[in-house]
Design an enzyme around this catalytic site. Structure first.
Site, short mmCIF file in Angstrom:
data_model
loop_
_atom_site.label_atom_id
_atom_site.label_comp_id
_atom_site.label_asym_id
_atom_site.label_seq_id
_atom_site.Cartn_x
_atom_site.Cartn_y
_atom_site.Cartn_z
N ASN A 7 36.36 68.48 79.62
CA ASN A 7 35.28 68.35 79.31
C ASN A 7 34.24 68.19 80.84
OD1 ASN A 7 32.92 68.27 78.77
ND2 ASN A 7 33.58 66.81 76.88
N ARG A 85 36.30 72.84 77.40
CA ARG A 85 34.75 73.12 76.77
C ARG A 85 33.51 74.06 77.39
NH1 ARG A 85 30.09 68.83 77.59
NH2 ARG A 85 28.30 69.96 76.23
N HIS A 173 25.68 71.64 71.31
CA HIS A 173 26.94 69.97 70.85
C HIS A 173 28.26 70.76 69.57
CE1 HIS A 173 24.02 67.32 72.75
NE2 HIS A 173 24.88 67.55 73.36
N ARG A 234 15.93 65.69 79.94
CA ARG A 234 15.42 66.79 79.52
C ARG A 234 14.05 66.28 78.23
NH1 ARG A 234 20.88 69.07 77.35
NH2 ARG A 234 22.13 67.62 78.62
N GLU A 380 34.82 65.00 70.91
CA GLU A 380 35.02 67.09 71.14
C GLU A 380 36.04 66.99 71.64
OE1 GLU A 380 31.64 65.36 73.56
OE2 GLU A 380 30.75 67.74 72.99
#
Ligand code: AMP
Length: 587
Positions: A7, A85, A173, A234, A380
């Protein structure tokens, strides 16, 4: 099957090695970050013990090249696949994909939509291909989970030419939201298909997702990972009018505004630091900018939670994950306070005593709280390993053929409704192929606020609960929005009026039937599929050949094995009357 997962972020690399047999087990996991002056920090966990170190790895390439040595040092050798990922897969990657030249080119073409993420993901893939050239490399996309979202959630109200150019909402996500929703369902003890979950991934990037009965229905991120919540750097939601405003007022160009929205906004823009810990410490010390940032952060998250509960028409569970969701008791509390009116009540002591070791997913709702409030560490990498394993097992699909039948709109009635509509029992006009079922002589009129259908076929025998099955096109003629559901899954479905010769009833149970395969247990055993498994079926030879995904297997004793689709699906695939489909076992 042993899967190595990467990832890769812009300044760090997480990795994990998992054995994905009948049971799942973690061999080791770790991360490399703080690359500077020719070295980096390694955090490594093996069998619950930490082996942190500073390594002489100057960059991502050196870090990836160090992984085989780290594995060998801890007795882990050989991998069957490497999973990666990938942040943005656009509309084309609904499932994990083998990474080869053309796939990599497609991912590269999506870079403008995820400029912080896709380049880092691609760099890791290229390096891993050099280190493990013989092993399949598989991409798992953050966007895939959200491709199930309905058009009304993914479509921006913009000119048709823009939409034709690919402008739409995606959501990110996805791997994390999917993992935590599955984990929450495990804790609650119900299948995800029965639950309405709002999942909050609050990390450096942050998004909320409405997971309606196991599928993503909406997510706060959009075309890019900029939309939605306040994040580390962000902005989340802003008025698109800022481009014109900033151009006229400050002379800023599109690229400058965009770069600032990605890199200099969010917590960083509000407080100077992208880190929530800094914001919380400064706010506690009286810094009013940090206090405002925290209020904005919580308010935005609370707005989305309320909106998504409304979008789904309910919420059984609210799940927190990500660095802030997992660790900040005060942010969880701020977000939940004020949501009591919709059944979210936090137990303040439990909220303070969260321990997430060993995949724990503690419940934080007060005793008797209607909505389960759950916090869990997102995994994840584990979810990616699961998906890679499934995709490799399905890589050599079994192809089998079966009949495909079209279900026109029809009604199943409860005994009470049979009596109310006809004043007597149903009588069989002809038998259906599913044993014991028949098409009745009796017909009803279905009515909605916009219009109705006469002479709708009633299928017998009567069953526990009335169910009215229509196509999506029919729902517009009726003027009622209906969900896509499996037969019998009727809680919360809309009300429709049925009119028969002896009377009329108002009943819930209006659905668009999810495509499914009735399957005899012998066929299921031969074809190695299980009840409720989702498969793909390719319909060919119709002149409009197409592959249907997410077709649910329903194994029933004595069933005649046959796939059922509705009239909209049949029209799309050119099926008029009967057709043959080829079953491809899926996940
Ligand atoms: P992630 O991207 O999931 O690693 O999350 C990173 C974010 O989690 C950063 O904003 C961190 O400040 C935040 N975070 C980590 N630990 C804590 C904590 N104990 N309290 C508040 N925020 C935290």
């Amino acid at each position: 099957m042993r899967i190595l997962v990467f990832n890769a972020g812009s300044s760090s690399l997480k990795f994990g090695v998992y054995d994905m047999g009948a049971a799942e087990s973690l061999c080791l996991k770790g991360s490399f970050d703080r690359f500077r002056d020719g070295s980096c920090e390694l955090k490594l966990t093996v069998g619950g013990a930490r082996h942190d170190a500073v390594l002489p790895c100057a960059d991502l390439a050196a870090a990836i090249a160090a992984v085989p040595g780290l594995m060998a040092a801890h007795g882990v050798s050989g991998v069957d696949a490497v999973g990666h990922r990938i942040a943005h897969g656009g509309p084309g990657f609904a499932a994990p994909a083998r990474l080869d030249g053309p796939t990599m080119a497609e991912i590269e073409a999506l870079t403008p939509l995820a400029p912080l993420h896709n380049p880092a993901n691609l760099a890791a893939i290229r390096l891993a291909m050099q280190v493990w050239p013989e092993v399949p490399q598989v991409g798992v996309f953050d966007t895939s989970f959200h491709l199930s979202a309905p058009g009304f959630a993914t479509t921006y109200a913009v000119p048709e030419a823009w939409r034709a150019a690919g402008l739409r909402r995606f959501g990110f996500h996805g791997t994390s939201h999917k993992y935590v929703a599955l984990r929450a369902a495990e804790v609650i003890g119900q299948p995800p298909e029965r639950l309405q979950i709002v999942s909050c991934h609050l990390g450096n990037g942050a998004s909320v997702c409405a997971i309606n009965r196991g599928r993503s229905m909406d997510s706060s991120m959009g075309l890019t990972p900029l939309e939605g919540l306040v994040m580390g750097t962000r902005s989340g939601d802003v008025d698109p009018g800022i481009f014109g405003f900033l151009s006229r007022r400050l002379g800023l160009g599109v690229a400058e505004v965009e770069a600032a929205l990605y890199n200099d906004s969010g917590l960083k823009g509000l407080t100077g630091s992208p880190d929530m810990r800094d914001a919380e410490d400064r706010a506690a010390a009286g810094d009013t900018a940090a206090q405002l940032a925290i209020e904005i952060y919580a308010y935005r998250a609370r707005k989305y939670i309320g909106a998504y509960a409304a979008a789904m028409g309910g919420m059984d569970a609210l799940v927190f994950t990500g660095g802030i969701g997992e660790n900040s008791a005060s942010m969880r509390r701020r977000i939940c306070d004020g949501l009591e009116f919709m059944g979210v009540t936090l137990d303040r002591d439990r909220n303070m005593r969260v321990d997430l070791a060993d995949r724990a997913a503690p419940e934080l709702q007060a005793w008797g709280g209607r909505v389960r409030v759950i916090v869990t560490e997102t995994q994840e990498q584990l979810q990616i390993a699961r998906e890679v394993a499934v995709s490799l097992r399905a890589a050599a699909p079994v192809r089998l053929s079966l009949p495909v039948a079209v279900s026109a709109r029809h009604v199943h009635l409860s005994p009470a409704h049979v009596q109310a509509l006809f004043g007597g029992p149903l009588t069989a006009e002809f038998d259906l192929r599913q044993p014991g079922n028949f098409a009745a002589h009796q017909r009803v009129r279905i009515e909605g606020p916009k219009g109705g259908f006469d002479n709708v076929r009633v299928l017998g025998p009567a069953r526990g609960r009335t169910q009215v099955e229509v196509s999506r096109t029919d729902t517009f003629a009726l003027g009622i929005e209906a969900p896509v559901r499996q037969s019998g899954d009727l809680d919360g479905t809309p009300v429709v009026r049925l009119v028969g010769p002896a009377g009329a009833v108002e009943t819930d149970g209006l659905i668009i039937a999810a495509r499914h395969i009735h399957m005899h247990p012998d066929d299921a055993a031969r074809w190695r599929v299980q009840d409720r498994q989702e498969v793909e079926v390719r319909v060919s030879g119709t002149g409009r050949d197409m592959t249907f995904s997410d077709v649910t297997i329903r194994i029933q004793p004595g069933a005649f094995t046959e796939m059922h689709i509705d009239t909209d699906e049949a029209n799309a695939a050119g099926v008029y009357g009967a057709a043959e489909g080829a079953l491809i076992a899926g996940d």
